[in-house]
Design a protein around this motif. Sequence first.
Motif, PDB file in Angstrom:
ATOM      1  N   HIS A 133       0.804  -1.220   0.000  1.00  0.00           N
ATOM      2  CA  HIS A 133       0.000   0.000   0.000  1.00  0.00           C
ATOM      3  C   HIS A 133       0.837   1.270   0.000  1.00  0.00           C
ATOM      4  O   HIS A 133       0.540   2.203  -0.748  1.00  0.00           O
ATOM      5  CB  HIS A 133      -0.958   0.005   1.195  1.00  0.00           C
ATOM      6  CG  HIS A 133      -2.062  -0.993   1.047  1.00  0.00           C
ATOM      7  ND1 HIS A 133      -2.937  -1.298   2.043  1.00  0.00           N
ATOM      8  CD2 HIS A 133      -2.420  -1.777   0.005  1.00  0.00           C
ATOM      9  CE1 HIS A 133      -3.793  -2.214   1.633  1.00  0.00           C
ATOM     10  NE2 HIS A 133      -3.491  -2.527   0.402  1.00  0.00           N
ATOM     11  N   PRO A 167      -5.896   1.757  -3.536  1.00  0.00           N
ATOM     12  CA  PRO A 167      -5.696   0.737  -2.487  1.00  0.00           C
ATOM     13  C   PRO A 167      -6.957   0.457  -1.670  1.00  0.00           C
ATOM     14  O   PRO A 167      -7.210  -0.693  -1.296  1.00  0.00           O
ATOM     15  CB  PRO A 167      -4.584   1.315  -1.600  1.00  0.00           C
ATOM     16  CG  PRO A 167      -4.132   2.574  -2.215  1.00  0.00           C
ATOM     17  CD  PRO A 167      -4.917   2.842  -3.447  1.00  0.00           C
ATOM     18  N   ALA A 168      -7.764   1.486  -1.417  1.00  0.00           N
ATOM     19  CA  ALA A 168      -9.002   1.269  -0.646  1.00  0.00           C
ATOM     20  C   ALA A 168      -9.942   0.332  -1.390  1.00  0.00           C
ATOM     21  O   ALA A 168     -10.536  -0.578  -0.801  1.00  0.00           O
ATOM     22  CB  ALA A 168      -9.696   2.603  -0.365  1.00  0.00           C
ATOM     23  N   MET A 169     -10.066   0.525  -2.698  1.00  0.00           N
ATOM     24  CA  MET A 169     -10.958  -0.333  -3.487  1.00  0.00           C
ATOM     25  C   MET A 169     -10.412  -1.766  -3.547  1.00  0.00           C
ATOM     26  O   MET A 169     -11.177  -2.726  -3.507  1.00  0.00           O
ATOM     27  CB  MET A 169     -11.133   0.234  -4.887  1.00  0.00           C
ATOM     28  CG  MET A 169     -11.949   1.516  -4.913  1.00  0.00           C
ATOM     29  SD  MET A 169     -13.710   1.252  -4.524  1.00  0.00           S
ATOM     30  CE  MET A 169     -14.298   0.587  -6.097  1.00  0.00           C
ATOM     31  N   MET A 171      -8.653  -3.249  -1.191  1.00  0.00           N
ATOM     32  CA  MET A 171      -8.909  -3.860   0.114  1.00  0.00           C
ATOM     33  C   MET A 171     -10.396  -4.184   0.284  1.00  0.00           C
ATOM     34  O   MET A 171     -10.764  -5.273   0.708  1.00  0.00           O
ATOM     35  CB  MET A 171      -8.442  -2.927   1.228  1.00  0.00           C
ATOM     36  CG  MET A 171      -8.681  -3.507   2.618  1.00  0.00           C
ATOM     37  SD  MET A 171      -8.305  -2.320   3.938  1.00  0.00           S
ATOM     38  CE  MET A 171      -6.527  -2.409   3.997  1.00  0.00           C
ATOM     39  N   TYR A 172     -11.242  -3.225  -0.080  1.00  0.00           N
ATOM     40  CA  TYR A 172     -12.680  -3.382   0.151  1.00  0.00           C
ATOM     41  C   TYR A 172     -13.258  -4.540  -0.651  1.00  0.00           C
ATOM     42  O   TYR A 172     -13.954  -5.398  -0.123  1.00  0.00           O
ATOM     43  CB  TYR A 172     -13.389  -2.088  -0.230  1.00  0.00           C
ATOM     44  CG  TYR A 172     -14.873  -2.076   0.072  1.00  0.00           C
ATOM     45  CD1 TYR A 172     -15.321  -1.958   1.382  1.00  0.00           C
ATOM     46  CD2 TYR A 172     -15.808  -2.154  -0.943  1.00  0.00           C
ATOM     47  CE1 TYR A 172     -16.686  -1.917   1.662  1.00  0.00           C
ATOM     48  CE2 TYR A 172     -17.172  -2.111  -0.667  1.00  0.00           C
ATOM     49  CZ  TYR A 172     -17.601  -1.997   0.633  1.00  0.00           C
ATOM     50  OH  TYR A 172     -18.943  -1.962   0.912  1.00  0.00           O
ATOM     51  N   ARG A 173     -12.952  -4.561  -1.925  1.00  0.00           N
ATOM     52  CA  ARG A 173     -13.548  -5.610  -2.757  1.00  0.00           C
ATOM     53  C   ARG A 173     -12.998  -6.987  -2.400  1.00  0.00           C
ATOM     54  O   ARG A 173     -13.717  -7.976  -2.477  1.00  0.00           O
ATOM     55  CB  ARG A 173     -13.378  -5.300  -4.237  1.00  0.00           C
ATOM     56  CG  ARG A 173     -14.244  -4.093  -4.648  1.00  0.00           C
ATOM     57  CD  ARG A 173     -14.244  -3.874  -6.139  1.00  0.00           C
ATOM     58  NE  ARG A 173     -14.952  -4.906  -6.857  1.00  0.00           N
ATOM     59  CZ  ARG A 173     -16.256  -4.855  -7.159  1.00  0.00           C
ATOM     60  NH1 ARG A 173     -16.981  -3.826  -6.822  1.00  0.00           N
ATOM     61  NH2 ARG A 173     -16.826  -5.848  -7.810  1.00  0.00           N
ATOM     62  N   LYS A 175     -12.168  -7.902   0.642  1.00  0.00           N
ATOM     63  CA  LYS A 175     -12.820  -8.273   1.894  1.00  0.00           C
ATOM     64  C   LYS A 175     -14.283  -8.590   1.693  1.00  0.00           C
ATOM     65  O   LYS A 175     -14.802  -9.551   2.224  1.00  0.00           O
ATOM     66  CB  LYS A 175     -12.724  -7.113   2.895  1.00  0.00           C
ATOM     67  CG  LYS A 175     -11.411  -7.057   3.591  1.00  0.00           C
ATOM     68  CD  LYS A 175     -11.583  -6.645   5.052  1.00  0.00           C
ATOM     69  CE  LYS A 175     -10.231  -6.603   5.713  1.00  0.00           C
ATOM     70  NZ  LYS A 175      -9.586  -7.925   5.787  1.00  0.00           N
ATOM     71  N   VAL A 176     -14.963  -7.736   0.940  1.00  0.00           N
ATOM     72  CA  VAL A 176     -16.407  -7.819   0.899  1.00  0.00           C
ATOM     73  C   VAL A 176     -16.889  -8.813  -0.154  1.00  0.00           C
ATOM     74  O   VAL A 176     -17.816  -9.572   0.071  1.00  0.00           O
ATOM     75  CB  VAL A 176     -17.001  -6.412   0.679  1.00  0.00           C
ATOM     76  CG1 VAL A 176     -18.491  -6.490   0.424  1.00  0.00           C
ATOM     77  CG2 VAL A 176     -16.718  -5.532   1.895  1.00  0.00           C
TER      78      VAL A 176
END
Lengths: 200, 200
Positions: A133, A167-169, A171-173, A175-176
């Motif tokens: 990251h 990086p947020a996208m 991590m989010y995708r 995880k979710v």
Amino acid sequence: MTGSRWSEAAPGRRRGPELERAILDAALEQLSTVGWNALTMEGVAAGARTGKAAVYRRWPSKAELVVEVLRAGLPSLGEIEDHGSVREDLHRLCVRMRDVMRSRAGEALRAVLHECDHIHADRFRGVIWKGLHEPAQDLIRDLVERGIKRGDVRVDAAAPFVTDVIPAMFMYRAKVYGSEWEDPDIAELIDRVVVPMLRP
Amino acid sequence: MTGSRWSEAAPGRRRGPELERAILDAALEQLSTVGWNALTMEGVAAGARTGKAAVYRRWPSKAELVVEVLRAGLPSLGEIEDHGSVREDLHRLCVRMRDVMRSRAGEALRAVLHECDHIHADRFRGVIWKGLHEPAQDLIRDLVERGIKRGDVRVDAAAPFVTDVIPAMFMYRAKVYGSEWEDPDIAELIDRVVVPMLRP
């Protein structure tokens, strides 16, 4: 060199860096096969054809050994050459990020995170932060600044929240949706989110 | 009503919904004070002034009780009325999301996630997903569509990756920076990322 002659003569008695490499390789092999909980210092030593003491002398605990394995094993993002547009530059960057997470160490890292307790998870997440990251954010800032100079990025876009989005996208995708980031997902991210956000 | 007369006469012998409420309150109190690992069904029963059997009859395990406590305790995002611009509408939404995570159940949820093992974490993350991220995405899609009709959002913006950005940024910054999302952070997110991404 004397070192390699010595190794050839007595493969069991390797010098420092060579032995370290063998231990790290054996540990990554163990992580990838038996996982974090079942990994033992004895198993790693056996895999590296050395003694347990040789492992403990370098890494006083399993956690420290694994942090080092993951840190050393994660491929570098490297540089992104100028492809003539911010769209293409950031697309390449996303492909590299995906490939880092798909590397052997990247896969092991995700598996470890899924298996370990919270205290260890914080240390291992630190490896993703430092190894993926943080360099990704630095690169994104460079590519955005390149785009500002080129003229295909708005002039106030080189800002912290903006460089967090990719990086947020990721991590989010992950995880979710448990997403594996196939090529069409990367193209969607770039064309629906990133390029609109950056255009002048 | 007979029910409340009964309760007044014998506070220790409450009816179903009232007793359930008392158990859930006591469990949230326990979660907020002693945390996930130290929470016991006995402690919850004592806090609710009932017997352990009354708790187990409703929730066969501590994990099921805690999922229910978090699910029931998390405030709803509700509706966002039209404030005349997508900027203002999404700003309100972010404030609500922040407030959900700052609610008593939201704080307990984060503390539990920090303490529990991976298998439980998956269940508790499901509570955040169902209770916060999924409704947030639905609301974001509505607000984006409202903006398209109003004319301050580009016509192709009501798409999955776009509606992921706000929840993704919430998750990422909480994980990576331990951010508490103060008002200026929300303003930065809206003005640097969201509005530029959505403008026509």
